[in-house]
Design a protein around this motif. Sequence first.
Motif, PDB file in Angstrom:
ATOM      1  N   MET A  90       0.817  -1.209   0.000  1.00 20.73           N
ATOM      2  CA  MET A  90       0.000   0.000   0.000  1.00 20.73           C
ATOM      3  C   MET A  90       0.854   1.264   0.000  1.00 20.73           C
ATOM      4  SD  MET A  90      -2.980  -0.980  -0.473  1.00 20.73           S
ATOM      5  CE  MET A  90      -3.816   0.575  -0.321  1.00 20.73           C
ATOM      6  N   SER A  91       2.119   1.154   0.402  1.00 22.48           N
ATOM      7  CA  SER A  91       2.972   2.337   0.398  1.00 22.48           C
ATOM      8  C   SER A  91       3.257   2.803  -1.026  1.00 22.48           C
ATOM      9  CB  SER A  91       4.283   2.065   1.139  1.00 22.48           C
ATOM     10  OG  SER A  91       5.089   1.156   0.402  1.00 22.48           O
ATOM     11  N   ASN A  92       3.092   1.920  -2.002  1.00 23.27           N
ATOM     12  CA  ASN A  92       3.292   2.262  -3.412  1.00 23.27           C
ATOM     13  C   ASN A  92       2.005   2.748  -4.072  1.00 23.27           C
ATOM     14  OD1 ASN A  92       5.992   1.503  -3.283  1.00 23.27           O
ATOM     15  ND2 ASN A  92       5.503  -0.620  -3.745  1.00 23.27           N
ATOM     16  N   TYR A  93       0.905   2.704  -3.381  1.00 22.04           N
ATOM     17  CA  TYR A  93      -0.387   3.093  -3.936  1.00 22.04           C
ATOM     18  C   TYR A  93      -0.451   4.609  -4.121  1.00 22.04           C
ATOM     19  CZ  TYR A  93      -5.381   3.928  -4.298  1.00 22.04           C
ATOM     20  OH  TYR A  93      -6.616   4.353  -4.711  1.00 22.04           O
ATOM     21  N   ASP A  94      -0.868   5.028  -5.312  1.00 25.26           N
ATOM     22  CA  ASP A  94      -0.969   6.452  -5.633  1.00 25.26           C
ATOM     23  C   ASP A  94      -2.397   6.760  -6.072  1.00 25.26           C
ATOM     24  OD1 ASP A  94      -0.681   9.058  -6.438  1.00 25.26           O
ATOM     25  OD2 ASP A  94       0.641   8.618  -8.125  1.00 25.26           O
ATOM     26  N   PRO A  95      -3.233   7.305  -5.180  1.00 27.72           N
ATOM     27  CA  PRO A  95      -4.622   7.571  -5.544  1.00 27.72           C
ATOM     28  C   PRO A  95      -4.756   8.570  -6.688  1.00 27.72           C
ATOM     29  CG  PRO A  95      -4.143   8.437  -3.354  1.00 27.72           C
ATOM     30  CD  PRO A  95      -2.940   7.675  -3.803  1.00 27.72           C
ATOM     31  N   ASP A  96      -3.831   9.515  -6.800  1.00 27.91           N
ATOM     32  CA  ASP A  96      -3.901  10.478  -7.902  1.00 27.91           C
ATOM     33  C   ASP A  96      -3.729   9.786  -9.254  1.00 27.91           C
ATOM     34  OD1 ASP A  96      -4.349  12.622  -6.198  1.00 27.91           O
ATOM     35  OD2 ASP A  96      -2.217  13.076  -6.006  1.00 27.91           O
ATOM     36  N   HIS A  97      -2.864   8.795  -9.294  1.00 29.09           N
ATOM     37  CA  HIS A  97      -2.679   8.026 -10.533  1.00 29.09           C
ATOM     38  C   HIS A  97      -3.965   7.292 -10.901  1.00 29.09           C
ATOM     39  CE1 HIS A  97      -0.789   5.578 -13.602  1.00 29.09           C
ATOM     40  NE2 HIS A  97      -1.238   4.497 -12.991  1.00 29.09           N
ATOM     41  N   ASP A  98      -4.608   6.687  -9.914  1.00 20.71           N
ATOM     42  CA  ASP A  98      -5.859   5.970 -10.170  1.00 20.71           C
ATOM     43  C   ASP A  98      -6.961   6.918 -10.636  1.00 20.71           C
ATOM     44  OD1 ASP A  98      -4.589   3.644  -9.543  1.00 20.71           O
ATOM     45  OD2 ASP A  98      -5.852   3.140  -7.828  1.00 20.71           O
ATOM     46  N   LYS A 157      -6.486   9.624 -12.363  1.00 19.36           N
ATOM     47  CA  LYS A 157      -6.166   9.922 -13.767  1.00 19.36           C
ATOM     48  C   LYS A 157      -6.613   8.789 -14.686  1.00 19.36           C
ATOM     49  CE  LYS A 157      -2.211  12.829 -12.680  1.00 19.36           C
ATOM     50  NZ  LYS A 157      -0.751  12.919 -12.656  1.00 19.36           N
ATOM     51  N   LEU A 158      -6.427   7.552 -14.244  1.00 20.90           N
ATOM     52  CA  LEU A 158      -6.890   6.406 -15.029  1.00 20.90           C
ATOM     53  C   LEU A 158      -8.402   6.414 -15.179  1.00 20.90           C
ATOM     54  CD1 LEU A 158      -4.634   3.584 -13.528  1.00 20.90           C
ATOM     55  CD2 LEU A 158      -4.413   4.639 -15.788  1.00 20.90           C
ATOM     56  N   LEU A 159      -9.107   6.737 -14.097  1.00 19.83           N
ATOM     57  CA  LEU A 159     -10.566   6.806 -14.135  1.00 19.83           C
ATOM     58  C   LEU A 159     -11.038   7.907 -15.080  1.00 19.83           C
ATOM     59  CD1 LEU A 159     -13.375   5.954 -13.071  1.00 19.83           C
ATOM     60  CD2 LEU A 159     -13.038   7.593 -11.210  1.00 19.83           C
ATOM     61  N   VAL A 160     -10.427   9.065 -15.011  1.00 20.15           N
ATOM     62  CA  VAL A 160     -10.783  10.185 -15.881  1.00 20.15           C
ATOM     63  C   VAL A 160     -10.578   9.795 -17.341  1.00 20.15           C
ATOM     64  CG1 VAL A 160     -10.085  12.510 -16.591  1.00 20.15           C
ATOM     65  CG2 VAL A 160     -10.428  11.995 -14.163  1.00 20.15           C
ATOM     66  N   LEU A 206      -7.364  -0.651 -11.965  1.00 16.36           N
ATOM     67  CA  LEU A 206      -7.675  -0.103 -10.637  1.00 16.36           C
ATOM     68  C   LEU A 206      -7.735  -1.176  -9.566  1.00 16.36           C
ATOM     69  CD1 LEU A 206     -10.489   2.488 -11.382  1.00 16.36           C
ATOM     70  CD2 LEU A 206      -8.038   2.877 -11.211  1.00 16.36           C
ATOM     71  N   GLU A 207      -7.275  -0.825  -8.389  1.00 14.75           N
ATOM     72  CA  GLU A 207      -7.410  -1.690  -7.220  1.00 14.75           C
ATOM     73  C   GLU A 207      -8.830  -1.619  -6.666  1.00 14.75           C
ATOM     74  OE1 GLU A 207      -5.166  -3.776  -5.779  1.00 14.75           O
ATOM     75  OE2 GLU A 207      -3.911  -3.350  -7.513  1.00 14.75           O
ATOM     76  N   SER A 208      -9.382  -0.403  -6.613  1.00 12.20           N
ATOM     77  CA  SER A 208     -10.699  -0.201  -6.015  1.00 12.20           C
ATOM     78  C   SER A 208     -11.462   0.868  -6.795  1.00 12.20           C
ATOM     79  CB  SER A 208     -10.553   0.233  -4.557  1.00 12.20           C
ATOM     80  OG  SER A 208     -11.789   0.697  -4.054  1.00 12.20           O
ATOM     81  N   LEU A 209     -12.445   0.444  -7.564  1.00 16.79           N
ATOM     82  CA  LEU A 209     -13.233   1.401  -8.334  1.00 16.79           C
ATOM     83  C   LEU A 209     -14.004   2.335  -7.414  1.00 16.79           C
ATOM     84  CD1 LEU A 209     -14.348   2.533 -10.971  1.00 16.79           C
ATOM     85  CD2 LEU A 209     -16.095   0.733 -10.908  1.00 16.79           C
ATOM     86  N   VAL A 210     -14.636   1.799  -6.393  1.00 13.53           N
ATOM     87  CA  VAL A 210     -15.438   2.623  -5.486  1.00 13.53           C
ATOM     88  C   VAL A 210     -14.560   3.657  -4.784  1.00 13.53           C
ATOM     89  CG1 VAL A 210     -16.866   2.598  -3.402  1.00 13.53           C
ATOM     90  CG2 VAL A 210     -17.221   0.872  -5.158  1.00 13.53           C
ATOM     91  N   GLY A 211     -13.412   3.234  -4.287  1.00 15.22           N
ATOM     92  CA  GLY A 211     -12.501   4.162  -3.615  1.00 15.22           C
ATOM     93  C   GLY A 211     -11.967   5.236  -4.550  1.00 15.22           C
ATOM     94  N   ALA A 220     -12.542   9.298  -4.371  1.00 15.99           N
ATOM     95  CA  ALA A 220     -11.408  10.237  -4.400  1.00 15.99           C
ATOM     96  C   ALA A 220     -11.584  11.238  -5.537  1.00 15.99           C
ATOM     97  CB  ALA A 220     -10.097   9.477  -4.556  1.00 15.99           C
ATOM     98  N   ALA A 221     -12.006  10.763  -6.716  1.00 16.50           N
ATOM     99  CA  ALA A 221     -12.207  11.654  -7.865  1.00 16.50           C
ATOM    100  C   ALA A 221     -13.319  12.661  -7.581  1.00 16.50           C
ATOM    101  CB  ALA A 221     -12.534  10.836  -9.113  1.00 16.50           C
ATOM    102  N   ARG A 222     -14.341  12.226  -6.898  1.00 10.09           N
ATOM    103  CA  ARG A 222     -15.434  13.140  -6.550  1.00 10.09           C
ATOM    104  C   ARG A 222     -14.971  14.177  -5.527  1.00 10.09           C
ATOM    105  NH1 ARG A 222     -21.311  11.044  -4.845  1.00 10.09           N
ATOM    106  NH2 ARG A 222     -21.499  12.333  -3.034  1.00 10.09           N
ATOM    107  N   ASN A 223     -14.216  13.746  -4.536  1.00 12.92           N
ATOM    108  CA  ASN A 223     -13.700  14.678  -3.524  1.00 12.92           C
ATOM    109  C   ASN A 223     -12.775  15.722  -4.130  1.00 12.92           C
ATOM    110  OD1 ASN A 223     -15.110  13.417  -1.485  1.00 12.92           O
ATOM    111  ND2 ASN A 223     -13.390  12.161  -0.828  1.00 12.92           N
ATOM    112  N   LYS A 224     -12.092  15.370  -5.221  1.00 14.79           N
ATOM    113  CA  LYS A 224     -11.177  16.297  -5.891  1.00 14.79           C
ATOM    114  C   LYS A 224     -11.874  17.119  -6.973  1.00 14.79           C
ATOM    115  CE  LYS A 224      -7.268  13.233  -5.113  1.00 14.79           C
ATOM    116  NZ  LYS A 224      -6.260  14.024  -4.444  1.00 14.79           N
TER     117      LYS A 224
END
Length: 105
Positions: free
Chosen positions: A22-30, A32-35, A67-72, A76-80
Amino acid sequence: MCIRDRVSTQSTGLGKFFAKAMSNYDPDHDVKLLVAAIKRIAEPLPDGTYKTTFIKIFKDEILEQQLESLVGTMKAARNKGFIDFKGQMLLQGAHDNVEVTLLKS
């Protein structure tokens, strides 16, 4: 060593494994993939936004592999401020036809 000690040692090792992963997990990257996926599968609107349904995002085979977690990631994308949808979170089945709007990319 008793069984309790072995289980404790094993679970500690497993906890370290997941912590490192999880230390390698980058929510911003995910996000961008979703967008990028929404832009690929959604209908562009005249105002520059894109709209699609949750089920189209959920069933996208490319995004599913990324993606690891679509819902998560959607939360995150909505919060941003990247996407918007009705409700707290979207679940397959119950929210298949809920519209997801890409606000910015």
